[in-house]
Design a protein around this motif. Structure first.
Motif, PDB file in Angstrom:
ATOM      1  N   THR A 117       0.887  -1.351   0.007  1.00 22.74           N
ATOM      2  CA  THR A 117      -0.130  -0.051   0.055  1.00 22.74           C
ATOM      3  C   THR A 117       0.945   1.058  -0.142  1.00 22.74           C
ATOM      4  OG1 THR A 117      -0.124  -0.219   2.547  1.00 22.74           O
ATOM      5  CG2 THR A 117      -2.149  -1.072   0.942  1.00 22.74           C
ATOM      6  N   ASP A 118       2.061   1.228   0.660  1.00 27.83           N
ATOM      7  CA  ASP A 118       3.054   2.183   0.664  1.00 27.83           C
ATOM      8  C   ASP A 118       3.740   2.528  -0.894  1.00 27.83           C
ATOM      9  OD1 ASP A 118       3.752   4.120   2.539  1.00 27.83           O
ATOM     10  OD2 ASP A 118       5.509   3.195   3.049  1.00 27.83           O
ATOM     11  N   ILE A 119       3.947   1.392  -1.551  1.00 26.13           N
ATOM     12  CA  ILE A 119       4.440   1.385  -3.135  1.00 26.13           C
ATOM     13  C   ILE A 119       3.078   2.086  -3.873  1.00 26.13           C
ATOM     14  CG2 ILE A 119       5.210   0.028  -4.791  1.00 26.13           C
ATOM     15  CD1 ILE A 119       6.659  -1.464  -2.731  1.00 26.13           C
ATOM     16  N   LEU A 120       2.156   1.670  -3.757  1.00 25.71           N
ATOM     17  CA  LEU A 120       0.876   2.060  -4.604  1.00 25.71           C
ATOM     18  C   LEU A 120       0.353   3.405  -4.073  1.00 25.71           C
ATOM     19  CD1 LEU A 120      -1.284  -0.944  -4.580  1.00 25.71           C
ATOM     20  CD2 LEU A 120       0.207  -0.156  -6.384  1.00 25.71           C
ATOM     21  N   GLY A 121       1.076   4.007  -3.216  1.00 25.16           N
ATOM     22  CA  GLY A 121       0.584   5.469  -2.768  1.00 25.16           C
ATOM     23  C   GLY A 121      -0.376   5.778  -1.819  1.00 25.16           C
ATOM     24  N   PHE A 122      -1.304   4.593  -1.424  1.00 23.12           N
ATOM     25  CA  PHE A 122      -2.190   4.532  -0.596  1.00 23.12           C
ATOM     26  C   PHE A 122      -1.895   5.015   0.664  1.00 23.12           C
ATOM     27  CE2 PHE A 122      -3.681   1.150  -3.502  1.00 23.12           C
ATOM     28  CZ  PHE A 122      -4.652   2.214  -4.127  1.00 23.12           C
ATOM     29  N   THR A 123      -0.635   4.682   1.404  1.00 21.70           N
ATOM     30  CA  THR A 123      -0.206   5.318   2.645  1.00 21.70           C
ATOM     31  C   THR A 123       1.179   5.629   2.517  1.00 21.70           C
ATOM     32  OG1 THR A 123       0.801   2.989   3.253  1.00 21.70           O
ATOM     33  CG2 THR A 123      -1.581   3.445   4.013  1.00 21.70           C
ATOM     34  N   LYS A 124       1.674   6.170   3.632  1.00 23.08           N
ATOM     35  CA  LYS A 124       3.110   6.772   3.425  1.00 23.08           C
ATOM     36  C   LYS A 124       3.812   6.348   4.870  1.00 23.08           C
ATOM     37  CE  LYS A 124       6.850   8.549   2.211  1.00 23.08           C
ATOM     38  NZ  LYS A 124       7.904   7.354   1.515  1.00 23.08           N
ATOM     39  N   PHE A 126       6.566   3.799   5.360  1.00 23.50           N
ATOM     40  CA  PHE A 126       7.905   3.437   5.322  1.00 23.50           C
ATOM     41  C   PHE A 126       8.712   4.657   4.614  1.00 23.50           C
ATOM     42  CE2 PHE A 126       5.845  -0.683   5.300  1.00 23.50           C
ATOM     43  CZ  PHE A 126       6.159  -1.080   6.845  1.00 23.50           C
ATOM     44  N   PRO A 127       9.777   5.059   5.164  1.00 21.52           N
ATOM     45  CA  PRO A 127      10.625   6.233   4.479  1.00 21.52           C
ATOM     46  C   PRO A 127      11.546   5.579   3.284  1.00 21.52           C
ATOM     47  CG  PRO A 127      11.600   5.666   6.598  1.00 21.52           C
ATOM     48  CD  PRO A 127      10.198   4.582   6.536  1.00 21.52           C
ATOM     49  N   PHE A 128      11.533   4.146   3.631  1.00 22.01           N
ATOM     50  CA  PHE A 128      12.449   3.593   2.177  1.00 22.01           C
ATOM     51  C   PHE A 128      11.860   3.271   0.832  1.00 22.01           C
ATOM     52  CE2 PHE A 128      11.176   0.272   5.324  1.00 22.01           C
ATOM     53  CZ  PHE A 128      10.713  -0.626   4.314  1.00 22.01           C
ATOM     54  N   THR A 129      10.564   3.683   0.960  1.00 20.79           N
ATOM     55  CA  THR A 129       9.625   3.350  -0.217  1.00 20.79           C
ATOM     56  C   THR A 129       9.446   4.592  -1.069  1.00 20.79           C
ATOM     57  OG1 THR A 129       7.737   3.536   0.868  1.00 20.79           O
ATOM     58  CG2 THR A 129       8.577   1.511   0.708  1.00 20.79           C
ATOM     59  N   ARG A 130       9.087   4.373  -2.333  1.00 20.34           N
ATOM     60  CA  ARG A 130       8.778   5.646  -3.272  1.00 20.34           C
ATOM     61  C   ARG A 130       7.401   5.160  -3.725  1.00 20.34           C
ATOM     62  NH1 ARG A 130      13.582   5.708  -7.105  1.00 20.34           N
ATOM     63  NH2 ARG A 130      12.170   4.714  -8.157  1.00 20.34           N
ATOM     64  N   SER A 131       6.571   6.232  -3.803  1.00 18.77           N
ATOM     65  CA  SER A 131       5.108   5.938  -4.444  1.00 18.77           C
ATOM     66  C   SER A 131       5.247   5.640  -5.800  1.00 18.77           C
ATOM     67  CB  SER A 131       4.043   6.882  -3.799  1.00 18.77           C
ATOM     68  OG  SER A 131       2.831   6.688  -4.441  1.00 18.77           O
ATOM     69  N   ILE A 132       4.501   4.840  -6.580  1.00 18.28           N
ATOM     70  CA  ILE A 132       4.181   5.097  -8.076  1.00 18.28           C
ATOM     71  C   ILE A 132       3.404   6.038  -8.481  1.00 18.28           C
ATOM     72  CG2 ILE A 132       4.798   2.277  -8.225  1.00 18.28           C
ATOM     73  CD1 ILE A 132       1.569   2.027  -8.636  1.00 18.28           C
ATOM     74  N   ARG A 133       3.030   6.755  -7.750  1.00 17.66           N
ATOM     75  CA  ARG A 133       2.052   7.723  -8.101  1.00 17.66           C
ATOM     76  C   ARG A 133       2.678   9.195  -8.533  1.00 17.66           C
ATOM     77  NH1 ARG A 133      -3.538   7.906  -4.557  1.00 17.66           N
ATOM     78  NH2 ARG A 133      -4.139   6.016  -5.355  1.00 17.66           N
TER      79      ARG A 133
END
Length: 133
Positions: A117-124, A126-133
């Motif tokens: 969900t962090d990667i998909l941009g629904f949540t933020k 984890f600081p080490f992920t980037r959203s695909i949005r």
């Protein structure tokens, strides 16, 4: 492209959800004496005797009392069982998992869901992920 990424992410979530449901089996060597002892089981090893011996354990009695059942009443109920019922109950107790809980699997599943969900941009979260949005 974006739909393909979402479909892939959902497929990953489903795969990881199924992966956490796998249960491990354990095996041990059996000696000849143990096999011979099983074959020469005495009549004392009847299902009623096994269930009666189980009722003498302190942890079982404590659990029965937590459920509001006295050990004496439990022994009376075991004595009232037919041989077939006692055999099925004893077999069910022997085959039950011994206090197993899959806490690690649940934690891993929650982590992966939050990561996706962090990667998909629904949540933020984890600081080490980037959203695909």
């Amino acid at each position: 492209m974006k739909q393909l990424q979402r479909l892939f992410a959902m497929l990953l979530v489903i795969c990881f959800a199924n992966a956490t449901m796998i249960q491990a089996a354990q095996a041990a060597l059996v000696t000849t004496e143990q096999v011979a002892g099983m074959a020469a089981a005495s009549p004392q090893d009847s299902p009623h005797a096994r269930l009666g011996a189980l009722m003498t354990r302190a942890d079982v009695q404590a659990q029965l009392e937590r459920f509001g059942l006295s050990p004496d009443v439990a022994k009376e109920r075991i004595a009232a069982l037919t041989d077939d019922e006692a055999s099925r109950l004893a077999q069910q107790i022997e085959n039950a998992p011994a206090g197993a809980s899959d806490v690690l699997g649940v934690l891993l599943f929650v982590f992966i869901v939050l990561l996706v969900t962090d990667i998909l941009g629904f949540t933020k979260i984890f600081p080490f992920t980037r959203s695909i949005r």
